[in-house]
Structures are given as C-alpha cells and as structure tokens.
Design an enzyme around this catalytic site. Structure first.
Site, mmCIF file in Angstrom:
data_model
loop_
_atom_site.group_PDB
_atom_site.id
_atom_site.type_symbol
_atom_site.label_atom_id
_atom_site.label_comp_id
_atom_site.label_asym_id
_atom_site.label_seq_id
_atom_site.Cartn_x
_atom_site.Cartn_y
_atom_site.Cartn_z
ATOM 1 C CG HIS A 199 -1.394 1.372 1.118
ATOM 2 N ND1 HIS A 199 -2.754 1.071 1.420
ATOM 3 C CD2 HIS A 199 -1.806 1.965 1.793
ATOM 4 C CE1 HIS A 199 -3.309 2.191 1.641
ATOM 5 N NE2 HIS A 199 -2.291 3.396 2.250
ATOM 6 C CD GLU A 200 2.562 3.842 3.400
ATOM 7 O OE1 GLU A 200 2.554 5.615 2.901
ATOM 8 O OE2 GLU A 200 1.334 3.698 3.848
ATOM 9 C CG HIS B 53 0.841 6.325 -0.595
ATOM 10 N ND1 HIS B 53 -0.500 6.790 -1.677
ATOM 11 C CD2 HIS B 53 0.580 5.324 0.313
ATOM 12 C CE1 HIS B 53 -0.758 7.145 -0.152
ATOM 13 N NE2 HIS B 53 -0.879 5.890 0.370
ATOM 14 C CG ASP C 101 -3.892 7.310 2.069
ATOM 15 O OD1 ASP C 101 -3.085 8.097 2.601
ATOM 16 O OD2 ASP C 101 -3.750 5.421 2.288
HETATM 17 ZN ZN LIG Z 1 -1.948 5.202 2.351
#
Ligand SMILES: [Zn+2]
Length: 357
Positions: free
Chosen positions: A54-55, A58, A160
């Site tokens: 997930h990170e 980004h 987010d």
């Molecule tokens: Zn996030």
C-alpha cells in the site's frame, strides 16, 4: 522520542516499522501461542506485507512526480510516506493519496475474485480465535486488503481519504483553508469514532478515533505553520547586529566572540568582506590546548548565506540540511556584504508566532 525502527529500504527510501505495529505483532504472537493458533499470526504477518505494498504505491506515484520520499513508516492501519514537501499541485496530491487505497482494494478484489472464480485449492485453517476470520486464507487476506483500502479512504486526516478531500478543496480555495476544513472534518470523525467505540465497548475503535483526532490536529498545525512561515521574510526576523571574527584570530578568540554574540557558529569576515562560516562541529574538534595556536583561517570554511528577501521557511530548511544554527544574511547585489544573521532561535520565535496566528 523515536517510535519507529528501520527495517530496510526500497530504492533508497528507508522503511520503518512503527512501535504500535511491533507491539501488535508481539501481542498476536503471544495470543497465537496461548490459543495454539498459528493462523492469527500468519494473518498479522500478511497485514504487514500488504501495508508495505500500500505504502509503496504512494511512493511510486510520488517518485514519478519528482517528489522526494524521506521515509516510509508502517502502522497497523496503513502507513505514512513522509515526503519532502506537500505538492502544491492538488492534482498530484490526490493521485499520490489515492494510489495506496486503490492498490489495497485491487489486491483485495483480486484475492476474493480468485477465491470465487477460479477453482483453486486453498489451504484452510481453523478460524482465528480472536480475529474475525473464515479460516480460508485467500478470502481472509482479500477482506483484509479491502478493509485496509476502505479504511484509508475515510475522508479524514491523517488517512489518505483526508488528503484526497483536501486536494479537492484546494482546487477551489486557498491551500491553508482547505487544510483547516479537512482537519476539522478529521477531528469530528475521530470524536464520532471514539463515541461509537464507547457505545459498543470496542477499545480498538476508541484507539483509532484518538489516532485520527491527534493526526488531524497535527497535520493542520504543521501545514498552517509552514504556509504562514512561507510569507515571513528573513529581513523580518534577522538580527542586524553582527559579531564576526577575522581570519587571523585564534580559535579561542573566535569562541569569545561567539559566546558574546550567542552564536553557535563563527562568522568570518575580512575587512568587511564575508569569508564564510566555521561551524560548531569543526570548532569543537580543536583540542583545548591548541585553541590558542590555531587560527580561524586554518579551519574549514563553509560558504553559505541567504538574502533578506528570502522566505524564512526556505532558509531554515537550508540550516537544518547543513546542520548550522547561524545563517549569514548578505545583500543580493553585493553577496560579500553581511547585513545580518538568522539564528535558529529567531526562526523558533517566528514559528511560535505563526502557530499562535
Ligand atoms: Zn496510504
């Protein structure tokens, strides 16, 4: 206090594990041993992997938009990619913010999809004794990702979704106002979550609510301070009285001048012409018994300065990067003429003022 620990890096970006995640892993490990329930532990380890994906999403979008990622901190409920500066372009910010939850949702949908659509044989376990689960690893991991994605889409800081929401507002109003409104919604959300947590006797919800409330407040304060500081110029906070030393003076004499002017570094001038800075770290390297013999000109000079019309915020970034507490201010037309000094104390005062603004 340092609450996260480096566990590795990807493309040169340090990846840190937050203390709460370490505690969670240890707690689940303890419970898993107690209930002889290895499955719960497997789920938590996968949670860690999925938060990492997930990170990473980004960070990939950030890098593609030439935004430097300082570090990634993994929390049980998501992560935080610390970026060098908030993108001024809202279109970049919301793309960067949505990349994480989108990855989680796609991963989750894919896992659940494989379970329902493809005739694959999947290992099944006894459902976890303390985490809601089906015992089917594919399905449970799929739902874990969907939950991670959905949770991070909540339009509240520091999630987010809060960033996406701020970016959408920022397209219509000033960035600082957009932050203020988004943080306001974030706080209300946190309070509601704590309320629901108390109502259902759910300590996890209460904790997450508190986390959201604090995160929203911190985010707002940081952004508002940095945008307010951005309008403060060096000339507004600099000291015009200058305590300088000559290249032919000794280190002892330089220390006396620094002590008198309350400087942390030595500003060197020769006949009114700026030579550079001798930084504190270099000065303390000189042994006490040698300080009367070694002259300033024998020391390494750092040629660094700022201009009166420069933003304090930018100059301060330079000071932290160079690890100095004193920044000479020179005239833009005559860069050898020192007109003042910027100290970190002056910046701290400006920061306090901006905060109470
Ligand atoms: Zn996030």
């Amino acid at each position: 206090m340092k609450l996260s620990f480096k566990i590795g890096s990807a493309w040169g970006i340090p990846i840190e594990l937050h203390l709460t995640f370490i505690l969670l892993i240890l707690a689940v490990l303890g419970l898993a041993v107690y209930f002889s329930d290895i499955y719960s532990f497997i789920l938590v380890v996968f949670l860690f992997v999925f938060v990492f994906f997930h990170e990473l999403a980004h960070s990939v979008v950030a890098r593609r938009n030439k935004i430097k990622v300082r570090k990634i901190v993994l929390y049980p409920i998501g992560g935080v990619s610390e970026i060098e500066e908030i993108p001024e372009n809202p279109a970049i910010e919301w793309r960067m913010a949505i990349a994480g939850p989108l990855t989680s949702v796609i991963l989750g949908a894919a896992l659940v999809g494989i379970y329902y659509l493809l005739p694959v044989k999947i290992p099944t376990f006894k459902p976890s004794s303390f985490i809601i689960s089906s015992g089917n690893i594919l399905l449970d991991l799929g739902y874990l990702n969907l939950l991670l994605g959905a949770f991070n889409l909540i339009p509240a800081f520091p999630m987010d979704g809060g960033r996406v929401f701020r970016a959408l507002l920022a397209e219509r109003m000033k960035f600082s106002n957009a932050t203020k409104y988004a943080a306001y919604i974030g706080r209300i959300f946190g309070i509601i979550m704590v309320g629901i947590g108390f109502f259902f006797f759910n300590p996890v919800l209460i904790l997450i609510g508190v986390f959201i409330y604090i995160g929203a407040s911190e985010e707002a304060e940081q952004t508002i301070v940095s945008t307010t500081l951005a309008s403060v110029r060096v000339k507004d906070v600099m000291q015009s009285e200058i305590g300088s030393v000559r290249p032919d003076q000794t280190v002892t004499e330089a220390l006396e001048v620094m002590f008198k002017s309350k400087y942390h570094d030595a500003l060197v001038e020769k006949d009114g012409v700026f030579q550079g800075l001798v930084i504190w770290n270099e000065i303390i390297k000189v042994k006490i018994e040698q300080r009367n013999n070694i002259r300033v000109e024998q020391m390494p000079l750092k040629n660094i300065s700022t201009y009166p019309d420069e933003a304090v915020f930018e100059s301060y970034k330079l000071m932290t990067k160079e690890k100095i507490d004193l920044l000479p201010v020179v005239e833009r037309d005559i860069p050898t003429k020192v007109v003042g000094v910027l100290t970190s104390e002056a910046v701290a005062n400006a920061y306090e003022k901006a905060k109470n603004h």
